[in-house]
Design an enzyme around this catalytic site. Structure first.
Site, PDB file in Angstrom:
ATOM      1  N   ASP A 100     -32.830 -25.900  28.590  1.00 30.60           N
ATOM      2  CA  ASP A 100     -33.342 -25.160  28.489  1.00 30.60           C
ATOM      3  C   ASP A 100     -33.216 -24.167  29.575  1.00 30.60           C
ATOM      4  OD1 ASP A 100     -35.713 -23.202  29.000  1.00 30.60           O
ATOM      5  OD2 ASP A 100     -37.379 -25.198  27.721  1.00 30.60           O
ATOM      6  N   HIS A 149     -22.134  -7.674  22.933  1.00 29.69           N
ATOM      7  CA  HIS A 149     -21.706  -6.614  23.331  1.00 29.69           C
ATOM      8  C   HIS A 149     -21.730  -6.270  24.897  1.00 29.69           C
ATOM      9  CE1 HIS A 149     -24.912  -3.025  22.326  1.00 29.69           C
ATOM     10  NE2 HIS A 149     -25.061  -3.619  21.302  1.00 29.69           N
ATOM     11  N   ASP A 183     -30.598  -3.229  24.581  1.00 31.78           N
ATOM     12  CA  ASP A 183     -29.473  -3.235  23.861  1.00 31.78           C
ATOM     13  C   ASP A 183     -27.972  -2.939  24.181  1.00 31.78           C
ATOM     14  OD1 ASP A 183     -27.990  -2.799  21.942  1.00 31.78           O
ATOM     15  OD2 ASP A 183     -28.569  -0.582  20.963  1.00 31.78           O
ATOM     16  N   GLU A 212     -19.307  -1.006  20.635  1.00 36.21           N
ATOM     17  CA  GLU A 212     -19.657  -2.103  19.847  1.00 36.21           C
ATOM     18  C   GLU A 212     -20.230  -0.378  19.457  1.00 36.21           C
ATOM     19  OE1 GLU A 212     -23.181  -3.024  17.279  1.00 36.21           O
ATOM     20  OE2 GLU A 212     -23.607  -1.874  18.810  1.00 36.21           O
ATOM     21  N   GLU A 213     -21.204   0.298  20.323  1.00 34.00           N
ATOM     22  CA  GLU A 213     -21.813   1.717  20.288  1.00 34.00           C
ATOM     23  C   GLU A 213     -20.909   2.932  19.365  1.00 34.00           C
ATOM     24  OE1 GLU A 213     -24.734   1.070  20.227  1.00 34.00           O
ATOM     25  OE2 GLU A 213     -25.431   0.410  21.231  1.00 34.00           O
ATOM     26  N   HIS A 248     -31.507   2.864  21.546  1.00 31.67           N
ATOM     27  CA  HIS A 248     -31.411   3.915  21.887  1.00 31.67           C
ATOM     28  C   HIS A 248     -31.302   5.286  22.694  1.00 31.67           C
ATOM     29  CE1 HIS A 248     -27.552   2.579  18.630  1.00 31.67           C
ATOM     30  NE2 HIS A 248     -27.908   1.418  20.104  1.00 31.67           N
ATOM     31  N   ASP A 277     -36.922 -15.549  26.854  1.00 32.24           N
ATOM     32  CA  ASP A 277     -36.614 -16.711  26.346  1.00 32.24           C
ATOM     33  C   ASP A 277     -36.125 -17.402  25.861  1.00 32.24           C
ATOM     34  OD1 ASP A 277     -36.765 -19.418  28.209  1.00 32.24           O
ATOM     35  OD2 ASP A 277     -38.943 -19.371  27.917  1.00 32.24           O
ATOM     36  N   ASP A 324     -33.169 -19.985  24.185  1.00 33.85           N
ATOM     37  CA  ASP A 324     -33.093 -20.767  24.250  1.00 33.85           C
ATOM     38  C   ASP A 324     -32.412 -21.501  23.003  1.00 33.85           C
ATOM     39  OD1 ASP A 324     -34.438 -21.478  26.820  1.00 33.85           O
ATOM     40  OD2 ASP A 324     -36.712 -21.969  25.503  1.00 33.85           O
TER      41      ASP A 324
HETATM   42  N1  PHE Z   1     -25.618  -3.285  16.519  1.00 32.37           N
HETATM   43  C1  PHE Z   1     -27.367  -2.505  16.399  1.00 32.37           C
HETATM   44  C2  PHE Z   1     -27.286  -1.625  17.901  1.00 32.37           C
HETATM   45  O1  PHE Z   1     -26.334  -2.177  18.786  1.00 32.37           O
HETATM   46  C3  PHE Z   1     -28.023  -3.384  16.811  1.00 32.37           C
HETATM   47  C4  PHE Z   1     -27.832  -4.366  15.542  1.00 32.37           C
HETATM   48  C5  PHE Z   1     -27.927  -5.351  16.769  1.00 32.37           C
HETATM   49  C6  PHE Z   1     -28.767  -3.811  14.285  1.00 32.37           C
HETATM   50  C7  PHE Z   1     -28.229  -6.482  15.254  1.00 32.37           C
HETATM   51  C8  PHE Z   1     -28.748  -5.008  14.028  1.00 32.37           C
HETATM   52  C9  PHE Z   1     -28.607  -6.341  13.915  1.00 32.37           C
HETATM   53  O2  PHE Z   1     -27.654  -0.762  18.001  1.00 32.37           O
HETATM   54 ZN    ZN Z   2     -27.641   0.216  20.556  1.00 28.40          ZN
HETATM   55 ZN    ZN Z   3     -26.642  -3.976  20.220  1.00 29.61          ZN
END
Ligand code: PHE
Ligand code: ZN
Ligand code: ZN
Ligand code: CA
Length: 461
Positions: free
Chosen positions: A41, A123, A135, A169-170, A287, A302, A306
């Site tokens: 956990d 990411h 994010d 990723e962005e 964002h 959490d 898990d």
């Molecule tokens: N990847 C997107 C981002 O970083 C967010 C996202 C995550 C969208 C998972 C859909 C599923 O802005």
């Molecule tokens: Zn993002």
């Molecule tokens: Zn993201």
């Protein structure tokens, strides 16, 4: 779900040092809390401590952790040092982007069977406008906390475990794509699953699972099972390759993930199910500069952590070799060892991902799954999830054969059903027999011309 989480040692030590708790409270060593399948956990405090580290990194580097900026490089160094300290084999991969050089961090724990790799990732970069705590500090921090708890509980897994923190990723899912395209085809084949975590602590959270293509159905079912074990309802969402799992399913690797929602709005039906605010964004700071440490729902953080732990546990076995059981009547030492079966010895779902070709208009073929340590009968709602690519699915007759030999028809052949592939979950009442033992999925191609194979199947008794 309410649980009794013991104070983690480090927090207890800090509180003790500060004189906030009395010394010597423990009669015996405390054991870590576990989830229903035996997985660790994850203490949400561990995840939050890592989120705080990422927030501090952003604060000290101009308020963001964006590609090409010092805040991203500091994030990479932080993850590398944490994973190295945990005893993982850590490496860094660099690649170039329009915003400058970026980096992926890879960290690996070898299993007894190194021919199979289970991967988890998310990411590590933020957008330029803010610190990127939901994010994707959340996915990044959760993976650190899961890695720590997993290594402590299962230092030698049944199969190799590899974590990935992706750059850029962005900027268009660049880091994971650079990683996947750097792999040889043999290395791609070793990766049996990739689970992605991008945004898991949204302040007005949802509990979404995704897989995005049929190869990932069994993984998605496993993630749903994890949430179900926590009494959390889920919804499937088609995220359409909007995160790093897309790089993996593009090359045929099964993928799945969880997600607490971004700019989309929570419906009133979802608010009734999950709580929170209807007709408002899952993450109003998506964002934006306000995606900081305050932009987190701890319960969501959490639960998703898990579920990561739950899924990883089921996918990686114990790695121990069972003691050989003599089967003959003679005396002496048995010479062969049974193959370790990657299960935790409970009633959890088990997957067999070894391909079995189904010969055209030929004999039936089978694929086996052994359940052990589940000391009850199988349920009346046993789930059999099959992934059978086939060019004309009407050719297929599919049965489940129980440990006592009883055959249950799952699908009858139908010469006019010309669609491709059987990717579905059958619910079957097999409560007349014990769960333990060897179950077989039996597939037979009844008509000539088109062919297919059993790609994988999962049995949840
Ligand atoms: N990847 C997107 C981002 O970083 C967010 C996202 C995550 C969208 C998972 C859909 C599923 O802005
Ligand atoms: Zn993002
Ligand atoms: Zn993201
Ligand atoms: Ca055929």
């Amino acid at each position: 779900m309410k649980r009794k989480a013991p104070l983690t040692a480090s927090i207890a030590a800090a509180l003790l040092a500060a004189g906030l708790i009395a010394a010597a409270p423990f009669a015996s060593a405390s054991t870590a809390a576990t989830l229903p399948n035996g997985a660790p956990d994850i203490a949400v405090a561990d995840v939050k401590a890592q989120l705080a580290n990422l927030q501090t990194i952003a604060n000290n580097n101009g308020g963001n952790r964006y590609t090409g900026r010092s805040g991203y490089r500091a994030s990479v160094d932080h993850v590398k040092s944490e994973m190295t300290a945990l005893g993982f084999t850590v490496s860094e991969q660099s690649f170039s982007t329009s915003a400058g050089t970026s980096y992926n961090v890879l960290a690996e724990l070898p299993g007894t069977d190194t021919s199979k790799v289970i991967m988890l990732g998310g990411h590590l970069d933020s957008v330029s406008s803010g610190p990127g705590i939901n994010d994707n500090g959340t996915g990044s921090a959760s993976l650190l906390a899961v890695a720590k708890a997993f290594k402590a509980a299962r230092p030698t897994p049944g199969v190799t475990v590899r974590f990935g923190w992706w750059g850029a990723e962005e900027l268009g899912i660049l880091g994971s794509r650079a990683y996947v395209s750097s792999l040889s085809s043999a290395e791609k084949t070793r990766i049996k699953a990739y689970l992605n975590f991008d945004m898991t602590g949204s302040p007005n959270p949802g509990y979404f699972v995704y897989n995005d293509d049929t190869n990932g159905i069994a993984l998605r079912n496993l993630l749903v099972q994890g949430f179900t074990a926590l009494n959390v309802q889920t919804e499937y969402v088609d995220v359409d390759g909007r995160s790093d799992h897309g790089s993996f399913y593009n090359v045929g690797i099964p993928t799945g993930g969880t997600f607490s929602g971004a700019e989309g709005y929570k419906t009133s039906a979802q608010a009734a199910k999950w709580g929170g605010t209807a007709n408002a964004a899952f993450d109003p700071c998506y964002h934006r500069s306000c995606d900081n440490s305050n932009n987190i729902n701890d319960t969501s953080l959490d639960r998703h952590a898990d579920v990561i732990s739950y899924a990883l546990w089921n996918l990686t076995g114990t790695g121990s070799t069972p003691t050989p059981t003599p089967t003959g009547t003679g005396t002496g030492t048995p010479t062969s060892s049974p193959t370790p079966s990657p299960t935790g010895g409970t009633c959890q779902a088990v997957t067999n991902g070894t391909d079995v070709a189904i010969p055209d208009a030929g004999a039936a073929v089978t694929s086996s799954i052994t359940i052990s340590g589940c000391n009850r009968n199988a349920s009346a709602t046993t789930k059999v999830t099959v992934t059978i690519p086939h060019t004309y699915r009407g050719d297929l007759r599919i049965d489940l054969v129980g440990p006592n030999g009883t055959t249950y028809r799952l699908k009858t052949e139908n010469s006019s059903d010309s669609a491709a592939n059987v990717n579905t979950t059958y619910t079957v009442n097999v409560s007349a027999q014990a769960a333990n033992g060897t179950w077989k999925l039996k597939a037979q191609d009844m008509y000539s011309y088109d062919t297919g194979k059993i790609d994988s199947w999962t049995l949840a008794v």
